[in-house]
Design an enzyme around this catalytic site. Sequence first.
Site, PDB file in Angstrom:
ATOM      1  N   SER A  81       0.944  -1.350  -0.072  1.00  0.00           N
ATOM      2  CA  SER A  81      -0.104  -0.031  -0.259  1.00  0.00           C
ATOM      3  C   SER A  81       0.876   1.304   0.019  1.00  0.00           C
ATOM      4  CB  SER A  81      -0.714   0.152   1.317  1.00  0.00           C
ATOM      5  OG  SER A  81      -1.428   0.992   0.813  1.00  0.00           O
ATOM      6  N   HIS A 104      -2.115  -1.632  -3.202  1.00  0.00           N
ATOM      7  CA  HIS A 104      -3.887   0.085  -2.969  1.00  0.00           C
ATOM      8  C   HIS A 104      -4.028   0.417  -4.061  1.00  0.00           C
ATOM      9  CE1 HIS A 104      -4.319  -1.134   1.048  1.00  0.00           C
ATOM     10  NE2 HIS A 104      -4.694  -2.517   0.019  1.00  0.00           N
ATOM     11  N   ASP A 112      -4.838  -4.218   5.848  1.00  0.00           N
ATOM     12  CA  ASP A 112      -5.482  -5.854   4.529  1.00  0.00           C
ATOM     13  C   ASP A 112      -3.484  -6.184   4.900  1.00  0.00           C
ATOM     14  OD1 ASP A 112      -6.326  -6.484   2.591  1.00  0.00           O
ATOM     15  OD2 ASP A 112      -5.858  -5.003   1.237  1.00  0.00           O
TER      16      ASP A 112
END
Length: 192
Positions: A11, A38, A131
């Site tokens: 991310s 992401h 995540d």
Amino acid sequence: MNNGVVVIGASAGGLSALESLLVELGSCLSYPVVITKHLAPGDEEGLLKVLSKTSPLAVSIAYDKQKMTNNHVYLAPGGYHLQIEDRETLSLSIDEAVCHSRPSVDVLFQSAADVFGKQLVGVVLTGANRDGAEGIRAVKQAGGITLVQNPKTAEVPIMPRSAIATGCVDHVLDLRDIAIFLKAISLKAISL
């Protein structure tokens, strides 16, 4: 048919980490590499452009029902979850976001664990939410190998720390050492 696969999640700070990792991996892998970073819809072209310039491996944006080949990097498109459908095929979905993210690292890792079991390596890199933690748990429970970027060297340590907190991480490594580990797998020094 693929004998194994490496899945990578990143991310915030992930562009730089992925550039470094892919350069270090070289150009000869015996498995496909599937990456969820992401992204907002439309941002995948920029990621593809940067990684294609620096990676010695072929890099492409994944599409629904695409067949995977060894020695190739597949990127999740923004706005879609990327999943491993079977030992040869990727799929996309627009299911609900997970950890406020679509694409989600957890979704990719859980689908890969279901298909590849112990012939899977899951790698969590830098990022700013949790995540990937449940994905790492799924990979470990399926018998796969779990790697996490050292939070001390990650640009944003929240994702690596969340994965480590599950107690399901086999190795905490710096980026260069992750690449060495993954190349060793490719050379069959470590069997998937």
